[in-house]
Design a protein around this motif. Sequence first.
Motif, PDB file in Angstrom:
ATOM      1  N   GLY A 361       0.792  -1.227   0.000  1.00  0.00           N
ATOM      2  CA  GLY A 361       0.000   0.000   0.000  1.00  0.00           C
ATOM      3  C   GLY A 361       0.814   1.262   0.000  1.00  0.00           C
ATOM      4  O   GLY A 361       0.245   2.360  -0.017  1.00  0.00           O
ATOM      5  N   GLU A 362       2.128   1.160   0.033  1.00  0.00           N
ATOM      6  CA  GLU A 362       2.976   2.357   0.033  1.00  0.00           C
ATOM      7  C   GLU A 362       3.030   2.951  -1.364  1.00  0.00           C
ATOM      8  O   GLU A 362       3.160   2.231  -2.354  1.00  0.00           O
ATOM      9  CB  GLU A 362       4.380   1.993   0.506  1.00  0.00           C
ATOM     10  N   GLY A 363       2.927   4.259  -1.446  1.00  0.00           N
ATOM     11  CA  GLY A 363       2.951   4.913  -2.737  1.00  0.00           C
ATOM     12  C   GLY A 363       4.347   4.956  -3.334  1.00  0.00           C
ATOM     13  O   GLY A 363       5.348   4.676  -2.678  1.00  0.00           O
ATOM     14  N   ALA A 364       4.371   5.347  -4.622  1.00  0.00           N
ATOM     15  CA  ALA A 364       5.651   5.419  -5.325  1.00  0.00           C
ATOM     16  C   ALA A 364       6.285   6.799  -5.234  1.00  0.00           C
ATOM     17  O   ALA A 364       7.380   7.013  -5.749  1.00  0.00           O
ATOM     18  CB  ALA A 364       5.461   5.046  -6.797  1.00  0.00           C
ATOM     19  N   GLY A 365       5.620   7.753  -4.608  1.00  0.00           N
ATOM     20  CA  GLY A 365       6.174   9.100  -4.534  1.00  0.00           C
ATOM     21  C   GLY A 365       5.919   9.916  -5.786  1.00  0.00           C
ATOM     22  O   GLY A 365       6.624  10.898  -6.041  1.00  0.00           O
ATOM     23  N   LEU A 366       4.915   9.520  -6.564  1.00  0.00           N
ATOM     24  CA  LEU A 366       4.620  10.229  -7.807  1.00  0.00           C
ATOM     25  C   LEU A 366       3.296  10.993  -7.759  1.00  0.00           C
ATOM     26  O   LEU A 366       2.969  11.691  -8.705  1.00  0.00           O
ATOM     27  CB  LEU A 366       4.568   9.238  -8.980  1.00  0.00           C
ATOM     28  N   GLY A 367       2.534  10.833  -6.672  1.00  0.00           N
ATOM     29  CA  GLY A 367       1.188  11.413  -6.625  1.00  0.00           C
ATOM     30  C   GLY A 367       1.162  12.908  -6.832  1.00  0.00           C
ATOM     31  O   GLY A 367       0.494  13.422  -7.729  1.00  0.00           O
ATOM     32  N   LEU A 368       1.911  13.665  -6.014  1.00  0.00           N
ATOM     33  CA  LEU A 368       1.870  15.120  -6.118  1.00  0.00           C
ATOM     34  C   LEU A 368       2.570  15.618  -7.372  1.00  0.00           C
ATOM     35  O   LEU A 368       2.185  16.656  -7.931  1.00  0.00           O
ATOM     36  CB  LEU A 368       2.512  15.748  -4.869  1.00  0.00           C
ATOM     37  N   SER A 369       3.599  14.901  -7.840  1.00  0.00           N
ATOM     38  CA  SER A 369       4.253  15.328  -9.084  1.00  0.00           C
ATOM     39  C   SER A 369       3.312  15.140 -10.272  1.00  0.00           C
ATOM     40  O   SER A 369       3.306  15.957 -11.202  1.00  0.00           O
ATOM     41  CB  SER A 369       5.545  14.537  -9.295  1.00  0.00           C
ATOM     42  N   ILE A 370       2.483  14.095 -10.248  1.00  0.00           N
ATOM     43  CA  ILE A 370       1.478  13.909 -11.298  1.00  0.00           C
ATOM     44  C   ILE A 370       0.434  15.020 -11.227  1.00  0.00           C
ATOM     45  O   ILE A 370       0.016  15.575 -12.257  1.00  0.00           O
ATOM     46  CB  ILE A 370       0.823  12.519 -11.177  1.00  0.00           C
ATOM     47  N   VAL A 371       0.025  15.382 -10.020  1.00  0.00           N
ATOM     48  CA  VAL A 371      -0.931  16.479  -9.845  1.00  0.00           C
ATOM     49  C   VAL A 371      -0.362  17.779 -10.415  1.00  0.00           C
ATOM     50  O   VAL A 371      -1.046  18.509 -11.134  1.00  0.00           O
ATOM     51  CB  VAL A 371      -1.275  16.642  -8.349  1.00  0.00           C
ATOM     52  N   ALA A 372       0.902  18.058 -10.102  1.00  0.00           N
ATOM     53  CA  ALA A 372       1.533  19.283 -10.609  1.00  0.00           C
ATOM     54  C   ALA A 372       1.630  19.271 -12.124  1.00  0.00           C
ATOM     55  O   ALA A 372       1.403  20.285 -12.793  1.00  0.00           O
ATOM     56  CB  ALA A 372       2.917  19.457  -9.982  1.00  0.00           C
ATOM     57  N   SER A 373       1.942  18.111 -12.703  1.00  0.00           N
ATOM     58  CA  SER A 373       2.060  18.012 -14.155  1.00  0.00           C
ATOM     59  C   SER A 373       0.700  18.203 -14.829  1.00  0.00           C
ATOM     60  O   SER A 373       0.594  18.894 -15.846  1.00  0.00           O
ATOM     61  CB  SER A 373       2.658  16.657 -14.535  1.00  0.00           C
ATOM     62  N   ILE A 374      -0.353  17.595 -14.287  1.00  0.00           N
ATOM     63  CA  ILE A 374      -1.692  17.757 -14.861  1.00  0.00           C
ATOM     64  C   ILE A 374      -2.148  19.211 -14.743  1.00  0.00           C
ATOM     65  O   ILE A 374      -2.774  19.762 -15.657  1.00  0.00           O
ATOM     66  CB  ILE A 374      -2.684  16.798 -14.179  1.00  0.00           C
ATOM     67  N   ALA A 375      -1.827  19.856 -13.617  1.00  0.00           N
ATOM     68  CA  ALA A 375      -2.187  21.262 -13.445  1.00  0.00           C
ATOM     69  C   ALA A 375      -1.498  22.130 -14.501  1.00  0.00           C
ATOM     70  O   ALA A 375      -2.118  23.018 -15.089  1.00  0.00           O
ATOM     71  CB  ALA A 375      -1.823  21.725 -12.035  1.00  0.00           C
ATOM     72  N   ARG A 376      -0.221  21.875 -14.748  1.00  0.00           N
ATOM     73  CA  ARG A 376       0.487  22.639 -15.773  1.00  0.00           C
ATOM     74  C   ARG A 376      -0.133  22.423 -17.146  1.00  0.00           C
ATOM     75  O   ARG A 376      -0.244  23.347 -17.954  1.00  0.00           O
ATOM     76  CB  ARG A 376       1.968  22.254 -15.799  1.00  0.00           C
TER      77      ARG A 376
END
Length: 416
Positions: A361-376
């Motif tokens: 269940g541990e994340g890969a550390g990509l969640g917020l970076s994906i959010v930032a990329s989609i926002a851009r």
Amino acid sequence: MRAVLHSERARLTVLYGSLLLLAGGGLIALINILLRNGLYTRISGAVMTTTIVPAIKGSPPPTVPGYKLPVPAEKLDTGATPTPEQLEQWRATRNLTSAVEQATLHELLIVSLLALAVFAVLSIWLAWWMAGRVLRPVGVITETARRLSAANLHERIGLRAPPGELKRLADTFDGMLDRMEDMVGAQRRFAANAAHELRTPLAVQRAAAEIGLAGEPSPQKVARIRSKLIEVADSSQHLVESLLLLAVSEEGLEATEPVDLADLAEAELAGLQGTVPQDLLVVRDLEPLTVAGDRTLLGHLVRNLLANAVRHNRAGGRLEVATSREGVLTVSNTGPVIEPGDVPRLLEPFRRRAERQHTAGEGAGLGLSIVASIARAHGAELTARANPAPGGGLMVRVWFPAEPPVARPAEETPGA
């Protein structure tokens, strides 16, 4: 030599030299015209004043073409008739005046042409020097750009010059190099982190297969190893899908459509019901908010924000989701206290608040970076702020623009 003649410096030299020659030639022409119009009158007046006027006292003014009396006619005694000697003297004076005028104008023309030739040489040299001075910063920028590579992106122009267009150009180039260096560094870190993240599950799978299944394992051991391999495969698949989603969001939007973020957030919250702890308080403040974008990518944006807020919350914590008519989506949660200086790092790929433990269940550390990329990709502005103690946690806000983002053109299919 051909390159020099076709250079910008040569073009500027021609331009500056032509302007200087035009100004110098115009000035010389104006002087000659002004002197030509008034020179005869001045010379004749001076000569006749000294030679003729004393002799015609008591005589009428003679009729001599081009001659104007240097004294008023009423001061002359017009009762006498000029003698032939006087007329002959007037003619000689007129001829002398014309000769002096012609000689003066000819000498003036020769001197003017010589001065113009010297001025032309000086103008070309001065224009070449001025063009070199003006284009020197451009040469510095060109040489710096020519030397740059991935190994020396740290070099900067650092142009020392007064404020102006070239100074702004050099500063803009330095700013572009700063961004390029950051991008190259981020790409290197991304590649290294991706390799590390993918290498770990592969090592676990290999160890489980080589060690756990060595010899003649019992059915119970085989079942445990099988479960572990499936778990690692699921984690690897999630990581690969996240990497693909990050790559897709970086490419921009193919098409846009109206998307109601309030309904999307409500639907994503309903999809997380099974994973939200019972003691977690969820607060909704969802005003109607319609934005133009890609529904699938916006769904991933909201889902990642909510999943991150749930995963990094604490027992008895709080999750707030809000949308406003001003175009703002806000997700805030309680959790561990985060140092404000660590917040920007959390938006980079594979960055976590704590080291990865490689647990289920541990994340890969990509969640917020994906959010930032989609926002851009949607032209939105994302900001993250650490919530103060004792609640802790993180607040993420996404401001969507009033104008819809520009969709990138769809690629044509070969043979279509």
